[in-house]
Design a protein around this motif. Structure first.
Motif, PDB file in Angstrom:
ATOM      1  N   HIS A  21     106.719 140.256  47.446  1.00 10.73           N
ATOM      2  CA  HIS A  21     105.365 140.137  47.992  1.00 10.73           C
ATOM      3  C   HIS A  21     105.234 138.944  48.922  1.00 10.73           C
ATOM      4  N   GLY A  22     106.148 137.996  48.853  1.00 14.65           N
ATOM      5  CA  GLY A  22     106.102 136.831  49.745  1.00 14.65           C
ATOM      6  C   GLY A  22     104.978 135.850  49.436  1.00 14.65           C
ATOM      7  N   LEU A  23     104.271 136.009  48.316  1.00 18.32           N
ATOM      8  CA  LEU A  23     103.166 135.104  47.967  1.00 18.32           C
ATOM      9  C   LEU A  23     103.690 133.917  47.166  1.00 18.32           C
ATOM     10  N   PRO A  24     102.988 132.766  47.211  1.00 21.05           N
ATOM     11  CA  PRO A  24     103.382 131.655  46.340  1.00 21.05           C
ATOM     12  C   PRO A  24     103.252 132.085  44.878  1.00 21.05           C
ATOM     13  N   ASN A  63     106.980 139.585  33.652  1.00 25.12           N
ATOM     14  CA  ASN A  63     105.857 140.413  34.087  1.00 25.12           C
ATOM     15  C   ASN A  63     105.136 139.741  35.246  1.00 25.12           C
ATOM     16  N   PHE A  64     105.006 140.467  36.363  1.00 21.83           N
ATOM     17  CA  PHE A  64     104.424 139.903  37.588  1.00 21.83           C
ATOM     18  C   PHE A  64     102.997 140.408  37.794  1.00 21.83           C
ATOM     19  N   PHE A  65     102.087 139.465  38.121  1.00 23.73           N
ATOM     20  CA  PHE A  65     100.681 139.790  38.397  1.00 23.73           C
ATOM     21  C   PHE A  65     100.291 139.180  39.739  1.00 23.73           C
ATOM     22  N   ILE A  66      99.347 139.805  40.445  1.00 23.69           N
ATOM     23  CA  ILE A  66      98.832 139.207  41.688  1.00 23.69           C
ATOM     24  C   ILE A  66      97.329 138.994  41.552  1.00 23.69           C
ATOM     25  N   VAL A  67      96.883 137.782  41.937  1.00 18.63           N
ATOM     26  CA  VAL A  67      95.476 137.408  41.829  1.00 18.63           C
ATOM     27  C   VAL A  67      94.901 137.212  43.228  1.00 18.63           C
ATOM     28  N   ASN A  68      93.772 137.847  43.502  1.00 15.11           N
ATOM     29  CA  ASN A  68      93.062 137.730  44.789  1.00 15.11           C
ATOM     30  C   ASN A  68      93.977 137.975  45.993  1.00 15.11           C
ATOM     31  N   SER A  69      94.991 138.772  45.841  1.00 16.78           N
ATOM     32  CA  SER A  69      95.993 139.012  46.896  1.00 16.78           C
ATOM     33  C   SER A  69      96.561 137.712  47.452  1.00 16.78           C
ATOM     34  N   PHE A  71      97.895 134.779  45.068  1.00 17.27           N
ATOM     35  CA  PHE A  71      98.857 134.110  44.187  1.00 17.27           C
ATOM     36  C   PHE A  71      99.575 135.144  43.338  1.00 17.27           C
ATOM     37  N   SER A  72     100.819 134.827  43.037  1.00 17.07           N
ATOM     38  CA  SER A  72     101.528 135.654  42.063  1.00 17.07           C
ATOM     39  C   SER A  72     101.703 134.830  40.791  1.00 17.07           C
ATOM     40  N   ASN A 102     116.795 131.517  41.414  1.00 18.81           N
ATOM     41  CA  ASN A 102     116.826 132.425  42.568  1.00 18.81           C
ATOM     42  C   ASN A 102     115.482 132.704  43.223  1.00 18.81           C
ATOM     43  N   ARG A 103     114.394 132.337  42.602  1.00 18.07           N
ATOM     44  CA  ARG A 103     113.101 132.802  43.100  1.00 18.07           C
ATOM     45  C   ARG A 103     112.552 131.850  44.164  1.00 18.07           C
ATOM     46  N   GLY A 104     112.746 132.189  45.421  1.00 21.19           N
ATOM     47  CA  GLY A 104     112.311 131.344  46.542  1.00 21.19           C
ATOM     48  C   GLY A 104     110.805 131.119  46.557  1.00 21.19           C
ATOM     49  N   GLU A 105     110.040 132.103  46.085  1.00 22.04           N
ATOM     50  CA  GLU A 105     108.569 132.004  46.127  1.00 22.04           C
ATOM     51  C   GLU A 105     108.019 131.047  45.072  1.00 22.04           C
ATOM     52  N   LEU A 106     108.855 130.631  44.115  1.00 15.87           N
ATOM     53  CA  LEU A 106     108.355 129.846  42.976  1.00 15.87           C
ATOM     54  C   LEU A 106     107.880 128.454  43.408  1.00 15.87           C
ATOM     55  N   ARG A 107     106.603 128.149  43.123  1.00 13.25           N
ATOM     56  CA  ARG A 107     106.023 126.856  43.511  1.00 13.25           C
ATOM     57  C   ARG A 107     105.789 125.946  42.315  1.00 13.25           C
ATOM     58  N   LEU A 108     105.607 126.551  41.137  1.00 11.64           N
ATOM     59  CA  LEU A 108     105.213 125.751  39.976  1.00 11.64           C
ATOM     60  C   LEU A 108     105.574 126.490  38.696  1.00 11.64           C
ATOM     61  N   VAL A 109     106.094 125.728  37.725  1.00  8.44           N
ATOM     62  CA  VAL A 109     106.259 126.295  36.385  1.00  8.44           C
ATOM     63  C   VAL A 109     105.300 125.578  35.444  1.00  8.44           C
TER      64      VAL A 109
END
Ligand SMILES: Nc1nc2c(ncn2[C@@H]2O[C@H](COP(=O)(O)OP(=O)(O)OP(=O)(O)O)[C@@H](O)[C@H]2O)c(=O)[nH]1
Ligand SMILES: [Mg+2]
Length: 195
Positions: A21-24, A63-69, A71-72, A102-109
């Protein structure tokens, strides 16, 4: 944070199954039954977007969720529950480490720790990976509603000392009362705004 919509996208195990999805992205990690799925539902004000259970080991996939198109959010499988089948338990480490790596989109854990207990060895293993892969993180002390008010400060101080690498980047949280929800959204927004 006003949540207009929150949708489940898919479950995955290995990188070829992650959505593109390319989202943060923000991932939620912690031992089984600590309250990851409940925290996600509390963040998005939905009762059962992420499946919760009083018997540990409910979430066994990513499990992946998208909020307000915009954030993932990723509900990571919990660790440390003895009754989960051996095969699932052995799969946890490679599944989560490979995601973090491996997850390039990952901004925060967001690392969840039960406010009533000290971090376990597996919590500290996760902290190690976060440092090794240079992933920004915030610790959440959850189920804070179960700590009597008179003990809150001393108990929080104790857990904070054992998670010294978070250097104050720590939020007390309750999915039952909503305590900490706004503070956590603040952290998520800040992390996702970074390029
Ligand atoms: N009192 C209280 N109970 C909570 C809180 N968060 C979660 N719970 C309860 O703890 C249990 C486990 O919550 P889950 O959200 O399913 O935990 P999880 O970390 O997703 O568990 P796994 O999917 O097994 O890894 C459920 O019975 C929840 O209702 C909280 O902040 N306060
Ligand atoms: Mg869960």
């Amino acid at each position: 944070m006003k949540v207009k919509d929150a949708v489940f996208v898919k479950s995955a195990v290995t990188p070829d199954g992650y959505p593109r999805h390319g989202l943060p992205e923000v991932a939620f990690a912690g031992r089984s039954n600590v309250g990851k799925s409940s925290l996600i539902n509390c963040l998005v004000h939905r009762k059962a977007l992420a499946k919760t259970s009083s018997s540990p080991g409910k979430t066994q996939l990513l499990n992946f969720f998208i909020v307000n198109s915009a954030f993932s959010l990723v509900d990571l499988p919990g660790y440390g529950f003895a009754k989960v089948p051996e095969k699932v338990r052995r799969g946890w480490g490679p599944m989560v480490e490979s995601y973090l790596k491996n997850r390039g989109e990952l901004r925060l854990v967001v690392l969840l720790v039960d406010a009533r207990h000290m971090p376990t060895d597996q919590d500290l293993q996760l902290v190690d990976w976060l440092r090794q892969y240079r992933i920004p993180s915030v610790a959440v002390l959850t189920k804070i509603d179960k700590v009597p008010k008179s003990k809150k400060k001393s108990q929080v101080d104790r857990v904070v000392r054992s998670l010294s690498e978070f250097q104050g980047n720590l939020i007390t949280f309750s999915a039952a009362t909503g305590e900490g929800r706004d503070a956590l959204w603040g952290e998520i927004r800040r992390a996702c705004q970074r390029p």
